[in-house]
Design an enzyme around this catalytic site. Structure first.
Site, PDB file in Angstrom:
ATOM      1  N   CYS A  46      48.860 100.990  27.152  1.00  0.00           N
ATOM      2  CA  CYS A  46      48.455 102.111  26.293  1.00  0.00           C
ATOM      3  C   CYS A  46      47.041 101.918  25.760  1.00  0.00           C
ATOM      4  O   CYS A  46      46.454 100.841  25.855  1.00  0.00           O
ATOM      5  CB  CYS A  46      49.405 102.227  25.088  1.00  0.00           C
ATOM      6  SG  CYS A  46      51.138 102.385  25.478  1.00  0.00           S
ATOM      7  N   CYS A  50      47.544 104.821  20.627  1.00  0.00           N
ATOM      8  CA  CYS A  50      48.770 105.455  21.110  1.00  0.00           C
ATOM      9  C   CYS A  50      49.776 105.659  19.968  1.00  0.00           C
ATOM     10  O   CYS A  50      50.039 104.728  19.192  1.00  0.00           O
ATOM     11  CB  CYS A  50      49.407 104.611  22.204  1.00  0.00           C
ATOM     12  SG  CYS A  50      50.885 105.391  22.925  1.00  0.00           S
ATOM     13  N   CYS A  77      51.017 104.710  30.126  1.00  0.00           N
ATOM     14  CA  CYS A  77      51.867 105.425  29.175  1.00  0.00           C
ATOM     15  C   CYS A  77      51.731 106.938  29.398  1.00  0.00           C
ATOM     16  O   CYS A  77      50.628 107.449  29.616  1.00  0.00           O
ATOM     17  CB  CYS A  77      51.449 105.067  27.747  1.00  0.00           C
ATOM     18  SG  CYS A  77      52.214 106.037  26.457  1.00  0.00           S
TER      19      CYS A  77
END
Length: 359
Positions: A46, A50, A77
């Site tokens: 990520c 995030c 992600c």
């Protein structure tokens, strides 16, 4: 560097895994694009910002790029989409371009022209610029001009040449801004403070002795030390050509307030200050003044707070350059693990100040 960043890209060499983790814990978008984090238990990587549930630190590794994370076996992600261009990175690139334009301009650039050059509306550009750097484009340009004036005058350049070299459009504008930027008249600054009057006093305090110096604008030095004679050498070194005068009865109120502040550093500093430093140093010092008494922050956290996460060493340098002990609380800055680092006036004094605040 551990956890997958064996060769950090340019700009990350001064950072470390602990800094990265704090950025993840805060979901700090200013670090987006500087690194990526991966979670071993989910197999996903990520951006630092995030919005997904925060993982446990023990399950996290860090990577310099999406490609590096994917080579390690992680997949992107679906919420923050780290393998796609980030809108925030686009804004950051525009702000950086604006800074380069301001730095390279021979004269002031108006807001509309700057905004147009980076492809944003004036209102949106102004808001994004201040959010990124903590100051407006106009203030950034003014700080750069002031830094250039200081550098030119320090080289012995004439006042007239210095003002035009720094990008001031007129002498009137320069002279109206000079006292606030330099703390004195331009000619006095060039001459090492000649003709500036500085009142001073040296008093005993709970940390030894304290030197207090005051200009017409406010307190310009609070220096801690062991012996009065050494502090006297400090004031002569700080103001080599100023007219030094031992403080009179009116000065005693200022001196007493400074001693009280050293003895009880958790108090709010109500003293008028004559803060002298570069634009970057002032940004750091302003961030230090926002740390609550009894609390501490790391150099990396201060760097992130002023929008310059890679400038950890420069932040440390600004702390070391502080000449207003306690009033600008550089004693509240510690290493990332919470241990005490160097302090201009000794680590023992730093520990004592922090202990006083906690008490």
């Amino acid at each position: 560097m551990a956890n997958g960043i064996a060769h950090p890209p340019q700009g990350l060499a001064k950072l470390d895994d602990e800094t990265f983790w704090h950025a993840v814990a805060r979901r700090d978008a200013r670090f987006d694009g500087l690194f990526y984090y991966a979670v071993k238990t989910t197999g996903i990587y990520c951006r630092p910002s995030c919005p997904a549930k925060r993982p446990r630190q023990a399950h996290v590794s860090f990577h310099a790029s999406p490609e590096a994370a994917e080579r390690a076996g992680y997949r992107p992600c679906k919420r923050c989409k780290p393998d796609e261009p980030a809108p925030q990175l686009d804004v950051t690139a525009r702000i950086e371009k604006a800074c380069r334009l301001i730095e390279g301009a021979e004269s002031a650039i108006d807001l509309a022209t700057l905004a147009q050059a980076v492809g944003l509306s004036p209102h949106h550009f102004h808001r994004q610029f201040k959010a990124a750097l903590g100051i407006t484009p106009k203030a950034y340009a003014a700080a750069l001009r002031n830094d250039r004036v200081r550098a030119a005058l320090s080289r012995g350049v004439s006042v007239t040449d210095a003002l035009y070299e720094a990008g001031f459009g007129s002498s009137g504008r320069f002279y109206s801004a000079a006292p606030g930027a330099l703390g004195m008249a331009p000619r006095s600054f060039r001459d090492g403070g000649a003709s500036e009057e500085i009142a001073y006093g040296i008093d005993p305090c709970s940390l030894g002795h304290v030197l207090i110096a005051r200009s017409a604008k406010g307190v310009c030095a609070i220096i801690l030390g062991d012996r009065p004679e050494e502090l006297m050498q400090d004031v002569r070194r700080l103001f080599p050509r100023a007219a030094l005068q031992e403080g009179d009865e009116r000065f005693r109120a200022t001196a007493s307030a400074v001693v009280a502040l050293v003895d009880a550093p958790a108090m709010d500093c109500q003293l008028p200050l004559d803060i002298r430093g570069t634009a970057f140093q002032r940004r750091v010092w302003e961030a230090l003044r926002k740390i609550p008494p009894g609390k501490t922050a790391s150099y990396a956290e201060i760097a992130a707070a002023i929008g310059a996460p890679a400038a950890v060493r420069a932040v440390a340098g600004a702390c070391a350059a502080n000449r207003l002990a306690v009033a600008i609380p550089c004693h509240r800055v510690v290493r990332r693990d919470g241990s005490l680092s160097g302090y201009r006036w000794g680590v023992d004094r730093k520990r004592a100040l922090l202990d006083k605040e906690k008490a």
